[in-house]
Motif scaffolding. Structure first.
Motif, short mmCIF file in Angstrom:
data_model
loop_
_atom_site.label_atom_id
_atom_site.label_comp_id
_atom_site.label_asym_id
_atom_site.label_seq_id
_atom_site.Cartn_x
_atom_site.Cartn_y
_atom_site.Cartn_z
N HIS A 239 41.55 37.89 32.46
CA HIS A 239 41.06 39.19 32.01
C HIS A 239 42.14 40.26 31.93
O HIS A 239 41.86 41.44 32.14
CB HIS A 239 39.90 39.66 32.89
N ARG A 240 43.37 39.85 31.66
CA ARG A 240 44.49 40.79 31.50
C ARG A 240 44.68 41.69 32.72
O ARG A 240 44.99 42.87 32.61
CB ARG A 240 44.32 41.62 30.23
N ILE A 241 44.49 41.10 33.88
CA ILE A 241 44.73 41.79 35.15
C ILE A 241 45.76 41.00 35.94
O ILE A 241 45.63 39.79 36.11
CB ILE A 241 43.44 41.92 35.98
N PHE A 242 46.80 41.66 36.40
CA PHE A 242 47.75 41.01 37.30
C PHE A 242 48.38 42.07 38.19
O PHE A 242 48.34 43.28 37.90
CB PHE A 242 48.81 40.22 36.54
N SER A 243 48.92 41.63 39.30
CA SER A 243 49.59 42.55 40.23
C SER A 243 50.72 41.81 40.92
O SER A 243 50.74 40.58 40.98
CB SER A 243 48.61 43.11 41.26
N TYR A 244 51.67 42.57 41.41
CA TYR A 244 52.75 41.97 42.18
C TYR A 244 53.23 42.94 43.24
O TYR A 244 52.97 44.14 43.17
CB TYR A 244 53.92 41.54 41.28
#
Length: 436
Positions: A239-244
């Motif tokens: 769903h076009r969500i990412f984090s780092y």
């Protein structure tokens, strides 16, 4: 990797000299620089054993549960400093092909195409830690024909496209801001992200001629906004969500997570802005900079007249001269009790800390649209050159007249959440660190 890729070659410097404290204190300490443990779990090797539980998607699939669009899957990956491989960037391990071959890829929000070095090396292949990927040993590899719409998408990402009547089909040629290049075949392949997350028919570059500062890694994982990026290709999956979260030292481990919805506690969001001439970048509305609680005297027009992007593949933060000057002067004033040292590459504000057991670093705060203020960790304010020398980790260039870059040093210890579909980016401080 959009513009600058500063200091990737300094892999032998002990960055663990920094033990960043929340109050902005650096304590001198000695640590062993971490490599990858031989006993470290291998997510790709375990795929066969977990095959009955893994999720498989083909690019373009829409996944539904009971008539509703499914919640995004969550795929966490350990993120490590490239210093252990000789790079100033950060990498994750993913699997490519059938059977899957595990590769170390730099995750790069400043570019779109995912690529890895491939055999045969028709031109030049740099030295990498992993065995170079051989597509002839994969049962799921296929070249993209020139007639495919996927081939024509390359030009929209600013990538050179060439076509051939031979079986090689569509070829690409990409050049980065630091002069690094990759040329090869555009292809489909199976990409194994974790034991349970596998993407079929993933579009990537199989690079047969690659040169530049990729130092030890196998290539790039492109996380930009173009249709060919990993983020867009897996939009139905994550769903076009990412984090780092990038750790403060090379011996610590951060993370890169795809999908999921991070808990909102302590996350502050600012909307993305846009750079019409560069729509693939994640642009931000930077409105000001503060040092030690005092707003710097930078005209608002300095930031409103340039595009500001956030890029995990650029090391330092690069500011236009009219913004860098006030920051440098205020920082020098706050650090006046420490003796200055000579400059180091593009870094012109450096200090000799011989004999100092601890150093107080002034807090730097970046202000963004929507009233969002992000305090940088001490490890995001100074760059450790050696055990006795540190420098202000910001730089400028007279040619930076239309863009500024928020690099990965300034993002250390902060969870950065990309909600691409929601048109916003979030920041949560003190989200990673410690030896894991």
């Amino acid at each position: 990797m959009a513009i600058h890729n500063f200091l990737r070659r300094n892999s032998e410097t002990d960055r663990d000299f920094i033990e960043a404290q929340s109050e902005g204190t650096i304590d001198e300490d000695n640590h062993d620089e971490a490599g990858q443990s031989e006993g470290e779990s291998n997510p790709v090797q375990a795929v066969g054993r977990a095959a009955s539980k893994r999720r498989r998607w083909e690019v373009g699939d829409v996944i539904k549960v009971s008539g509703e669009v499914a919640a995004p899957a969550e795929a966490p990956l350990p993120a490590r400093s490239g210093e252990i491989l000789g790079s100033g960037d950060y990498f994750v391990r993913v699997g490519l092909g059938t059977p899957a071959r595990e590769l170390s890829l730099i995750f790069d929000t400043g570019s779109d195409l995912t690529w890895t070095q491939c055999l045969p090396c028709d031109g030049s292949c740099y030295t990498q830690n992993d065995t170079i990927f051989d597509p002839s040993h994969s049962s799921s590899y296929s070249n993209i024909p020139c007639s495919s719409s996927q081939c024509s998408q390359l030009s929209s990402a600013g990538i050179e496209q060439k076509c051939s009547a031979s079986p090689d089909g569509c070829t690409y040629g990409i050049k980065y801001g630091d002069g690094s290049t990759s040329t090869g075949n555009l292809a489909n392949e199976t990409l194994t992200i974790t034991q349970t997350d596998v993407v079929d028919n993933f579009l990537f570059g199989c690079g047969h001629d690659n040169e530049g500062l990729f130092n030890g890694t196998a290539g790039l994982l492109g996380l930009g906004r173009n249709a060919i990026s990993f983020v867009q290709q897996t939009s139905d999956m994550f769903h076009r969500i990412f984090s780092y979260c990038i750790p403060s030292t090379a011996s610590e481990v951060g993370y890169l997570t795809f999908g999921g919805v991070p808990a909102s506690d302590n996350i502050i969001y600012t909307p993305f802005s846009s750079i019409p001439q560069s729509p693939s970048f994640y642009a931000l509305d930077l409105t000001g900079i503060s040092l030690a609680g005092s707003s710097l005297s930078i005209p608002s027009s300095v930031f409103s007249s340039v595009g500001v992007i956030i890029d995990s593949g650029t090391v330092l933060t690069w500011l236009p001269p009219a913004a860098y000057g006030p920051l440098r002067d205020a920082f020098r004033n706050a650090m006046s009790k420490y003796p200055m040292a000579g400059s180091f590459d593009e870094l012109d504000t450096c200090y000799d800390l011989s004999g100092y057991g601890s150093v107080v670093v002034p807090k730097v705060t970046l202000s963004f649209g929507g009233g969002v203020n992000v305090d940088l960790d001490a490890s995001g304010v100074v760059y450790v050159v050696s055990e006795t020398q540190v420098c202000l980790a910001f730089a400028t260039d007279e040619d930076l007249v239309d863009i500024a870059i928020l690099g990965n040093v300034q993002q250390k210890t902060i969870e950065v959440v990309y909600d691409v579909g929601g048109g916003r980016i979030g920041f949560r401080p003190a989200s990673c660190g410690g030896n894991k």
